[in-house]
Design an enzyme around this catalytic site. Structure first.
Site, mmCIF file in Angstrom:
data_model
loop_
_atom_site.group_PDB
_atom_site.id
_atom_site.type_symbol
_atom_site.label_atom_id
_atom_site.label_comp_id
_atom_site.label_asym_id
_atom_site.label_seq_id
_atom_site.Cartn_x
_atom_site.Cartn_y
_atom_site.Cartn_z
ATOM 1 N N ASP A 49 0.769 -1.041 -0.047
ATOM 2 C CA ASP A 49 0.155 0.013 0.055
ATOM 3 C C ASP A 49 0.930 1.270 -0.019
ATOM 4 O O ASP A 49 0.305 2.411 -0.189
ATOM 5 C CB ASP A 49 -1.187 -0.006 1.214
ATOM 6 C CG ASP A 49 -0.481 -0.060 2.445
ATOM 7 O OD1 ASP A 49 0.849 -0.296 2.609
ATOM 8 O OD2 ASP A 49 -1.074 0.087 3.437
ATOM 9 N N LYS A 118 -1.189 -9.626 2.726
ATOM 10 C CA LYS A 118 -0.331 -9.011 3.710
ATOM 11 C C LYS A 118 -1.289 -8.126 4.425
ATOM 12 O O LYS A 118 -2.010 -7.272 4.121
ATOM 13 C CB LYS A 118 0.888 -8.509 3.544
ATOM 14 C CG LYS A 118 1.551 -8.040 4.366
ATOM 15 C CD LYS A 118 3.155 -7.404 4.141
ATOM 16 C CE LYS A 118 3.234 -6.102 3.562
ATOM 17 N NZ LYS A 118 2.830 -4.798 4.415
ATOM 18 N N GLU A 120 -1.319 -5.566 8.337
ATOM 19 C CA GLU A 120 -0.602 -5.167 9.533
ATOM 20 C C GLU A 120 -1.120 -5.493 11.051
ATOM 21 O O GLU A 120 -2.508 -5.541 11.004
ATOM 22 C CB GLU A 120 -0.357 -3.546 9.274
ATOM 23 C CG GLU A 120 0.047 -3.184 8.172
ATOM 24 C CD GLU A 120 0.323 -1.827 7.950
ATOM 25 O OE1 GLU A 120 0.326 -0.981 8.902
ATOM 26 O OE2 GLU A 120 0.862 -1.428 6.909
ATOM 27 N N GLU A 186 9.390 -4.753 10.026
ATOM 28 C CA GLU A 186 9.893 -3.309 9.860
ATOM 29 C C GLU A 186 10.565 -2.512 10.961
ATOM 30 O O GLU A 186 9.814 -2.175 11.931
ATOM 31 C CB GLU A 186 8.652 -2.830 8.943
ATOM 32 C CG GLU A 186 9.025 -1.096 8.300
ATOM 33 C CD GLU A 186 8.256 -0.983 7.491
ATOM 34 O OE1 GLU A 186 7.212 -1.228 7.147
ATOM 35 O OE2 GLU A 186 8.249 0.650 7.297
HETATM 36 O O1 KIV Z 1 3.483 -1.220 1.700
HETATM 37 C C1 KIV Z 1 4.863 -1.651 1.567
HETATM 38 O O2 KIV Z 1 5.496 -1.261 0.562
HETATM 39 C C2 KIV Z 1 5.144 -2.675 2.622
HETATM 40 C C3 KIV Z 1 6.606 -3.110 2.487
HETATM 41 C C4 KIV Z 1 7.526 -2.156 2.554
HETATM 42 C C5 KIV Z 1 6.940 -4.174 3.587
HETATM 43 O O3 KIV Z 1 4.521 -2.793 3.336
#
Ligand code: KIV
Length: 281
Positions: A49, A118, A120, A186
């Site tokens: 994102d 993915k 968070e 991260e």
């Molecule tokens: O949104 C993104 O680019 C990410 C990565 C940097 C892990 O979540």
């Protein structure tokens, strides 16, 4: 992404099995040409994102929508033959409760062909990760600095220093126990990233973490040097495309103003060449 190619791409279980082996390679991508450039080199490609900030000039990732993730996800899918596709779930599309997350994840996978999503969050997202994993949605978790929580974290700071380490270890264990097939770490201290990598059974994918992680990910525009202003400490620039691009645009502008471009070789004659002559020429 063709059906044949999808069959040969690694699946989340293959990425999971790379724990402790050859480091897993990943970059973000948002467009077909970028995806094509990295397909042969990456184990998985992430439509992050971060697209909101990188391509759309947003101040954070909070304004990114499902429609944006799906559109960029489809573009990246068209450029991949070999690497696995993972797509970020945008802010507001999964946090309320597991069913909401399931609807959003199913839509992303259905409309893009992504193998995984993915999201968070650590301990507080464990129930959702368990719910999705049990229903055919492979989940990559993301802990440490989670940009969607920037307003509660109080900025893009290193996470897990001092007393914060315990919470990150609990987050990592919670997402692994809930069935995530990998977890992004991260912006946390390298020693803590190493400790988490040794502690959990799923691969850790570092960004601003440690070379000891099971894999690495970077935002592709950062590592190509497409931004000429701020570069985070954890980014290595492998090219200077921003500087080169600016110089190229300045050269173009100067040549247009001097009537040097287009030159003779860039324009067309009044008469189309005789096909017979052209063939004999
Ligand atoms: O949104 C993104 O680019 C990410 C990565 C940097 C892990 O979540």
């Amino acid at each position: 992404m063709s059906a044949t190619a999808q069959q040969s791409a690694p699946r989340p279980a293959d990425i999971r099995a790379m724990k402790g082996g050859t480091p897993i390679v990943s970059l973000t991508a948002y467009t077909t040409p970028m995806a094509r450039m990295m397909d042969a080199h990456c184990d998985f490609v992430l439509v992050g994102d971060s697209v909101g900030m990188v391509l759309h000039g947003m101040p954070s990732t909070l304004g990114v929508t499902m429609e944006m993730m799906i559109m960029h996800g489809q573009a990246v899918a068209r450029g991949l033959n070999r690497a696995m596709l993972v797509i970020d779930m945008p802010f507001g599309s999964y946090e309320e409760e597991p069913r909401q997350a399931m609807c959003s994840a199913a839509r992303i996978m259905r409309e893009t062909g992504a193998a995984a999503v993915k999201l968070e969050g650590g301990v507080h997202m464990a129930d959702t990760i368990r719910f999705l994993s049990a229903r055919g949605v492979p989940v990559m978790a993301h802990i440490g600095l989670t940009p969607q929580a920037i307003n509660t974290l109080g900025g893009y700071k290193v996470q897990g220093r001092g007393a914060g380490a315990k919470k990150l270890i609990e987050d990592a264990r919670a997402v692994a126990d809930a069935g995530a097939f990998a977890v992004v770490l991260e912006k946390l201290p390298a020693g803590l990233a190493d400790q988490i990598t040794a502690d959990i059974a799923i691969p850790t994918i570092g960004i601003g973490a440690s070379p000891g992680c099971d894999g690495q990910v970077l935002v592709v525009d950062d590592m190509l040097g497409l931004f000429s202003d701020f570069t985070p400490k954890f980014v290595k620039r492998y090219a200077q495309l921003g500087t080169d691009g600016k110089a190229a645009i300045a050269a173009y502008a100067a040549e247009v103003r001097a009537r040097k471009f287009p030159a003779a070789g860039h324009v067309f004659a009044d008469e189309a060449p005789n096909p017979e002559k052209a063939r004999n020429a």
